[in-house]
Motif scaffolding. Sequence first.
Motif, PDB file in Angstrom:
ATOM      1  N   GLU A  32       0.830  -1.205   0.000  1.00 16.38           N
ATOM      2  CA  GLU A  32       0.000   0.000   0.000  1.00 16.38           C
ATOM      3  C   GLU A  32       0.866   1.256   0.000  1.00 16.38           C
ATOM      4  OE1 GLU A  32      -4.024   1.576   2.301  1.00 16.38           O
ATOM      5  OE2 GLU A  32      -2.608   0.280   3.359  1.00 16.38           O
ATOM      6  N   SER A  33       1.946   1.230   0.762  1.00 15.60           N
ATOM      7  CA  SER A  33       2.820   2.407   0.808  1.00 15.60           C
ATOM      8  C   SER A  33       3.493   2.638  -0.540  1.00 15.60           C
ATOM      9  CB  SER A  33       3.873   2.241   1.908  1.00 15.60           C
ATOM     10  OG  SER A  33       4.759   1.172   1.602  1.00 15.60           O
ATOM     11  N   GLU A  34       3.860   1.544  -1.231  1.00 18.81           N
ATOM     12  CA  GLU A  34       4.464   1.697  -2.549  1.00 18.81           C
ATOM     13  C   GLU A  34       3.468   2.316  -3.532  1.00 18.81           C
ATOM     14  OE1 GLU A  34       5.850  -2.112  -3.691  1.00 18.81           O
ATOM     15  OE2 GLU A  34       7.488  -2.161  -2.214  1.00 18.81           O
ATOM     16  N   LYS A  35       2.220   1.894  -3.434  1.00 21.40           N
ATOM     17  CA  LYS A  35       1.187   2.450  -4.316  1.00 21.40           C
ATOM     18  C   LYS A  35       0.978   3.932  -4.039  1.00 21.40           C
ATOM     19  CE  LYS A  35      -3.687   1.773  -5.593  1.00 21.40           C
ATOM     20  NZ  LYS A  35      -4.904   0.960  -5.355  1.00 21.40           N
ATOM     21  N   LEU A  36       0.906   4.298  -2.757  1.00 25.96           N
ATOM     22  CA  LEU A  36       0.700   5.701  -2.402  1.00 25.96           C
ATOM     23  C   LEU A  36       1.923   6.540  -2.736  1.00 25.96           C
ATOM     24  CD1 LEU A  36      -1.118   5.237   1.032  1.00 25.96           C
ATOM     25  CD2 LEU A  36      -2.136   5.988  -1.129  1.00 25.96           C
ATOM     26  N   ALA A  37       3.113   5.964  -2.565  1.00 23.64           N
ATOM     27  CA  ALA A  37       4.332   6.698  -2.911  1.00 23.64           C
ATOM     28  C   ALA A  37       4.387   6.973  -4.407  1.00 23.64           C
ATOM     29  CB  ALA A  37       5.560   5.919  -2.459  1.00 23.64           C
ATOM     30  N   ALA A  38       4.004   5.984  -5.216  1.00 25.27           N
ATOM     31  CA  ALA A  38       3.994   6.176  -6.670  1.00 25.27           C
ATOM     32  C   ALA A  38       2.955   7.212  -7.076  1.00 25.27           C
ATOM     33  CB  ALA A  38       3.727   4.846  -7.372  1.00 25.27           C
ATOM     34  N   LEU A  39       1.826   7.244  -6.352  1.00 30.15           N
ATOM     35  CA  LEU A  39       0.771   8.211  -6.676  1.00 30.15           C
ATOM     36  C   LEU A  39       1.220   9.630  -6.340  1.00 30.15           C
ATOM     37  CD1 LEU A  39      -2.173   8.547  -7.649  1.00 30.15           C
ATOM     38  CD2 LEU A  39      -2.899   8.281  -5.274  1.00 30.15           C
ATOM     39  N   GLY A  40       1.916   9.789  -5.210  1.00 36.66           N
ATOM     40  CA  GLY A  40       2.442  11.098  -4.834  1.00 36.66           C
ATOM     41  C   GLY A  40       1.413  12.058  -4.275  1.00 36.66           C
ATOM     42  N   LYS A  41       0.191  11.603  -4.080  1.00 36.27           N
ATOM     43  CA  LYS A  41      -0.862  12.447  -3.509  1.00 36.27           C
ATOM     44  C   LYS A  41      -1.882  11.539  -2.834  1.00 36.27           C
ATOM     45  CE  LYS A  41      -3.512  12.558  -7.845  1.00 36.27           C
ATOM     46  NZ  LYS A  41      -4.155  13.434  -8.861  1.00 36.27           N
ATOM     47  N   ALA A  42      -2.969  12.125  -2.352  1.00 35.51           N
ATOM     48  CA  ALA A  42      -3.984  11.341  -1.649  1.00 35.51           C
ATOM     49  C   ALA A  42      -4.767  10.464  -2.619  1.00 35.51           C
ATOM     50  CB  ALA A  42      -4.925  12.265  -0.891  1.00 35.51           C
ATOM     51  N   LEU A  43      -5.099   9.270  -2.162  1.00 39.13           N
ATOM     52  CA  LEU A  43      -5.926   8.347  -2.916  1.00 39.13           C
ATOM     53  C   LEU A  43      -7.347   8.405  -2.363  1.00 39.13           C
ATOM     54  CD1 LEU A  43      -6.221   5.980  -4.968  1.00 39.13           C
ATOM     55  CD2 LEU A  43      -5.688   4.444  -3.051  1.00 39.13           C
ATOM     56  N   ARG A  44      -8.317   8.767  -3.207  1.00 34.31           N
ATOM     57  CA  ARG A  44      -9.712   8.874  -2.773  1.00 34.31           C
ATOM     58  C   ARG A  44     -10.408   7.516  -2.820  1.00 34.31           C
ATOM     59  NH1 ARG A  44     -12.234  14.009  -6.047  1.00 34.31           N
ATOM     60  NH2 ARG A  44     -10.843  15.660  -5.292  1.00 34.31           N
ATOM     61  N   TYR A  45     -11.390   7.329  -1.937  1.00 37.76           N
ATOM     62  CA  TYR A  45     -12.212   6.126  -1.984  1.00 37.76           C
ATOM     63  C   TYR A  45     -13.507   6.374  -1.221  1.00 37.76           C
ATOM     64  CZ  TYR A  45     -10.244   5.249   2.703  1.00 37.76           C
ATOM     65  OH  TYR A  45      -9.867   5.358   4.014  1.00 37.76           O
ATOM     66  N   THR A  46     -14.464   5.485  -1.390  1.00 37.03           N
ATOM     67  CA  THR A  46     -15.739   5.559  -0.670  1.00 37.03           C
ATOM     68  C   THR A  46     -16.032   4.208  -0.022  1.00 37.03           C
ATOM     69  OG1 THR A  46     -17.040   4.968  -2.616  1.00 37.03           O
ATOM     70  CG2 THR A  46     -16.658   7.320  -2.221  1.00 37.03           C
ATOM     71  N   ALA A 182     -19.551  13.087  -2.531  1.00 41.53           N
ATOM     72  CA  ALA A 182     -18.472  13.727  -3.295  1.00 41.53           C
ATOM     73  C   ALA A 182     -17.795  14.813  -2.474  1.00 41.53           C
ATOM     74  CB  ALA A 182     -19.038  14.307  -4.593  1.00 41.53           C
ATOM     75  N   GLN A 183     -18.591  15.587  -1.729  1.00 46.80           N
ATOM     76  CA  GLN A 183     -18.024  16.616  -0.864  1.00 46.80           C
ATOM     77  C   GLN A 183     -17.200  15.991   0.268  1.00 46.80           C
ATOM     78  OE1 GLN A 183     -18.110  19.996  -1.103  1.00 46.80           O
ATOM     79  NE2 GLN A 183     -19.140  19.806  -3.083  1.00 46.80           N
ATOM     80  N   LEU A 184     -17.656  14.875   0.812  1.00 46.14           N
ATOM     81  CA  LEU A 184     -16.932  14.206   1.894  1.00 46.14           C
ATOM     82  C   LEU A 184     -15.590  13.666   1.416  1.00 46.14           C
ATOM     83  CD1 LEU A 184     -19.899  12.255   3.537  1.00 46.14           C
ATOM     84  CD2 LEU A 184     -18.798  14.342   4.389  1.00 46.14           C
ATOM     85  N   VAL A 185     -15.568  13.131   0.201  1.00 41.14           N
ATOM     86  CA  VAL A 185     -14.310  12.618  -0.361  1.00 41.14           C
ATOM     87  C   VAL A 185     -13.300  13.749  -0.515  1.00 41.14           C
ATOM     88  CG1 VAL A 185     -13.255  11.609  -2.418  1.00 41.14           C
ATOM     89  CG2 VAL A 185     -15.340  10.623  -1.495  1.00 41.14           C
TER      90      VAL A 185
END
Length: 274
Positions: A32-46, A182-185
Motif C-alpha cells: 500500500e505504501s508503494e502504491k501511495l508513494a507512486a501516486l504522490g498524492k492522496a488516494l480517494r475512496y468511498t 463527493a463533498q466528503l471525499v
Amino acid sequence: MKKPWTLSLIAFSLAVLALSLSPRPARAADAESEKLAALGKALRYTLKTTGPASAIDTGGAAILVKAPLPAVRKIVTAYGSYKSFLRPFDQSRVLAKRKGRSEVYLQVPILHGAARIWTVADMSPPTRDGADEVISGRFKRGNVADFRARWRLRAVDEHHTILKLELLVDPKLPFPPSAVTAQLVRAAEKAVTAVRDRAQAAAPARARSTPSASAASSGSARPAESAPAPATAPGRSAPAAPGSEQRPTAAAETPAGKPTSDDRVRRHEDMASR
C-alpha cells in the motif's frame, strides 16, 4: 526409549520453528505504501456506511506521510488547531477532556458560506485495530443528523506512516446523497494532505543535521591531498612552497650590468703594472 507422545511433541516443535524461520510475504502496508508513494498524492475512496446504515456513503482518502507515526498522531489529535490548517473547518475547539476522550466542537461553512453546519463530536483515544491505530469521532449534538470521523494510522517503518480519514456527515438538507459523498471525499483528501504537509514540514528540521553530525562524530573525514608540485622548465628552480623562505642566490644579489668587486681589483692591478 522415548514415549510416542514425546516424539510427537518434538516433531510439532520443530515444525513450528521451521514455519517461524521461513520467509514471510511482505506486509500489506508495504504494498500500500508503494502504491501511495507512486501516486504522490492522496488516494480517494468511498465506503458503504454501516452501523447504522445511511444512504450517504462514507468518503475517504489515504496518503503516505514521510514522518514517524507519533509525529502524525500528534497533529491528528490537535483538535483545537484544526481551524488553522484543516479545511473546510473554520471553527474547532476542545470543550472537555476526560479519560483520554475529547469533546470537540467543529464548524464547517457550506453553500459558499451562506450557511454553517456544526457538531460536537466525542473523539476517542487511539486504539488498535490490527496493524492500524484508530481514532474515532462520534456525533453527540449539532445541527446535522449524523457525523462520524475515523482516522487510521499505520506505521510502514520508523520514518513513514500511512494516514487515512473516513468521513460521514448527514447535513439534514435536501442534497442528493451522491453529492454529499463527493463533498466528503474532497474534504477527506484535503484533510490528509494538510496533515501530511504539516508533518513533513517538521521532519526535515530534525533530519537536517544528521549528515553533518554523523560525519563530524565519525572522524572519518579524508585529509586533503597535497597538491603536486608545478612542473618547471629546464634550468629554472621550482617556486617555493607556501610559508617557506627561499634565500636568493648570489647571482640574484648583484644587479645586472654593475661591476663586481673582483672586476675593480683587476682594474687596479692593470693600472699599477702600467
